[in-house]
Design a protein around this motif. Sequence first.
Motif, short mmCIF file in Angstrom:
data_model
loop_
_atom_site.label_atom_id
_atom_site.label_comp_id
_atom_site.label_asym_id
_atom_site.label_seq_id
_atom_site.Cartn_x
_atom_site.Cartn_y
_atom_site.Cartn_z
N SER A 198 15.13 2.77 -8.70
CA SER A 198 14.13 2.68 -7.61
C SER A 198 12.70 2.84 -8.12
N GLY A 199 12.53 3.65 -9.16
CA GLY A 199 11.18 3.90 -9.64
C GLY A 199 10.43 4.87 -8.76
N GLY A 200 9.10 4.86 -8.88
CA GLY A 200 8.30 5.89 -8.23
C GLY A 200 7.23 5.42 -7.27
N MET A 201 7.34 4.20 -6.74
CA MET A 201 6.30 3.79 -5.79
C MET A 201 6.40 4.63 -4.52
N PRO A 202 5.29 5.25 -4.09
CA PRO A 202 5.34 6.25 -3.02
C PRO A 202 5.95 5.76 -1.70
N TYR A 203 5.70 4.50 -1.32
CA TYR A 203 6.11 4.06 0.03
C TYR A 203 7.62 4.05 0.21
N LEU A 204 8.38 3.99 -0.87
CA LEU A 204 9.84 3.89 -0.75
C LEU A 204 10.44 5.06 0.04
N ALA A 205 9.77 6.20 0.01
CA ALA A 205 10.26 7.35 0.80
C ALA A 205 10.25 7.04 2.28
N ASN A 206 9.30 6.20 2.72
CA ASN A 206 9.21 5.85 4.15
C ASN A 206 10.38 5.00 4.61
N ILE A 207 11.02 4.29 3.68
CA ILE A 207 12.20 3.50 4.03
C ILE A 207 13.45 4.16 3.45
N ARG A 208 13.32 5.47 3.16
CA ARG A 208 14.43 6.33 2.76
C ARG A 208 15.18 5.81 1.54
N TYR A 209 14.47 5.11 0.69
CA TYR A 209 15.02 4.60 -0.57
C TYR A 209 16.26 3.73 -0.37
N ALA A 210 16.36 3.11 0.79
CA ALA A 210 17.47 2.19 1.04
C ALA A 210 17.37 1.01 0.07
N ASP A 211 18.52 0.58 -0.48
CA ASP A 211 18.52 -0.36 -1.60
C ASP A 211 17.81 -1.68 -1.29
N GLU A 212 18.25 -2.41 -0.28
CA GLU A 212 17.70 -3.73 -0.04
C GLU A 212 16.25 -3.68 0.46
N PRO A 213 15.92 -2.80 1.43
CA PRO A 213 14.50 -2.70 1.82
C PRO A 213 13.60 -2.30 0.66
N SER A 214 14.07 -1.41 -0.21
CA SER A 214 13.27 -1.00 -1.36
C SER A 214 13.03 -2.18 -2.30
N ARG A 215 14.08 -2.94 -2.53
CA ARG A 215 13.95 -4.11 -3.41
C ARG A 215 12.95 -5.10 -2.81
N GLN A 216 13.03 -5.35 -1.51
CA GLN A 216 12.12 -6.29 -0.87
C GLN A 216 10.68 -5.81 -0.94
N TYR A 217 10.48 -4.52 -0.71
CA TYR A 217 9.14 -3.95 -0.78
C TYR A 217 8.55 -4.11 -2.18
N LEU A 218 9.33 -3.80 -3.22
CA LEU A 218 8.84 -3.88 -4.59
C LEU A 218 8.57 -5.32 -5.01
N LEU A 219 9.40 -6.25 -4.53
CA LEU A 219 9.14 -7.67 -4.78
C LEU A 219 7.81 -8.09 -4.18
N ASP A 220 7.58 -7.69 -2.93
CA ASP A 220 6.32 -8.04 -2.26
C ASP A 220 5.13 -7.42 -2.96
N LEU A 221 5.30 -6.18 -3.42
CA LEU A 221 4.23 -5.49 -4.16
C LEU A 221 3.92 -6.25 -5.45
N PHE A 222 4.95 -6.62 -6.18
CA PHE A 222 4.77 -7.36 -7.42
C PHE A 222 4.02 -8.66 -7.18
N HIS A 223 4.41 -9.40 -6.17
CA HIS A 223 3.75 -10.67 -5.88
C HIS A 223 2.31 -10.46 -5.42
N SER A 224 2.06 -9.36 -4.73
CA SER A 224 0.69 -9.05 -4.30
C SER A 224 -0.20 -8.74 -5.49
N VAL A 225 0.31 -7.94 -6.44
CA VAL A 225 -0.45 -7.64 -7.66
C VAL A 225 -0.71 -8.92 -8.44
N GLN A 226 0.34 -9.74 -8.59
CA GLN A 226 0.21 -10.98 -9.35
C GLN A 226 -0.81 -11.93 -8.72
N LEU A 227 -0.76 -12.04 -7.40
CA LEU A 227 -1.66 -12.98 -6.71
C LEU A 227 -3.08 -12.43 -6.60
#
Length: 404
Positions: free
Chosen positions: A172-201
């Motif tokens: 899961s790593g340490g991005m702070p927002y994941l606690a808000n979605i209770r570190y659930a696997d699929e929502p966490s993965r989607q959030y981190l994907l969106d974060l990555f694309h936001s940084v890249q763009l």
Amino acid sequence: MIKREMYMKRIRPFMGTDLVKVMTGIRRSGKSVMLELIRKELLESGIKPEQFITINFEDMSYSHLLTASALHSEITARTAKINGKAYLFFDEIQEVKDWEKCINSFRFSLDCDIYITGSNARLLSGELATYLGGRYVEFTLYPFSFSEFLDLYRPIAGDEPIQKCFQKYLVSGGMPYLANIRYADEPSRQYLLDLFHSVQLKDILIRNKIRDVDLLERIISYITVNIGKPFSATSLAKFLKSEQRTVAPDTILNYIKYCCDAYLFYQVKRENLQGKQILSTNEKYYIADHGIREAVFGGNMRDINLVLENIVYMELLRRGYKVTVGKIDTKGIDFICDKQGEKLYVQVTYLLASEETILREFGAYDNVRDNFPKYVVSMDEFDMSRNGIKHRNIRDFLLEEKWN
């Protein structure tokens, strides 16, 4: 919301001074929360709510303030109504054109205490250094440490043993927002994907006006998959050529620099311990958050040796160490760490599963003659310390308050 006292201890001595407090780090690493923590502490010290002006420049409500002149006029008008010192909080300030001129003007023309955040390392280069030279302090914020992760994950996980908690941190790593979605696997993965694309763009492509999106994506993929491995722009150029992409090594280095400016990657140079010199070839790169690596590319458990190394490296940065990769004779040391003369050596491996591995990891220090602490860190549960070299389970190492 956790207090992140490690950062507050560093910021607190500068609160109320005329130095501009600058907080940088990868997008969504907790900079906005840090502003709120500072604001809360100032309120508790007796500062009145009406003395604060807070603006997040990614909020469309403030789109009319994205030039230095517009922001200057707005803040000048609003501070005129404040009785006493104004406390100015500007989030993602790099969105404002020529913002550094505006901030410098406030320092001279207003009675104010200024805090700014940004998601690009160049925030402190060029014009800012010219306008503020020596009149600012920088604090880099990183994703959650394992200790911070535990503070938020344990109430969710219940009685889960610490071994299981660490396995969750590995993916899961340490991005702070994941606690808000209770570190659930699929929502966490989607959030981190969106974060990555936001940084890249936003922080790499648009900010640096990159047109060759395909090349950038290939370089990011290569670095991410090969975190912690010695890197040569020339070898990557040859690899890309084999995939029918001809590109100069200098172009590759520029693209990687853009990624480092956005705090996606961190470069670690090599140090020759015998010659006491920094070597300019075969650096290593680590990713800001290993959870992003898992979400975008997968393989954290398969590449666990690299991921453990990445986790330790980021923890060293959090604690304020300057880090290089060591070389002495033919042997390599993963990390040489220095904090104002306080030195530390760290070797990281997955398991000390054979005598050969034990000899290699502990033997890396054979020719290091000083008396600074030397560690071998692994997933092993039993203490294998020997010859004055300390062995630590990685969880214990990350949770220790002091290593010296």
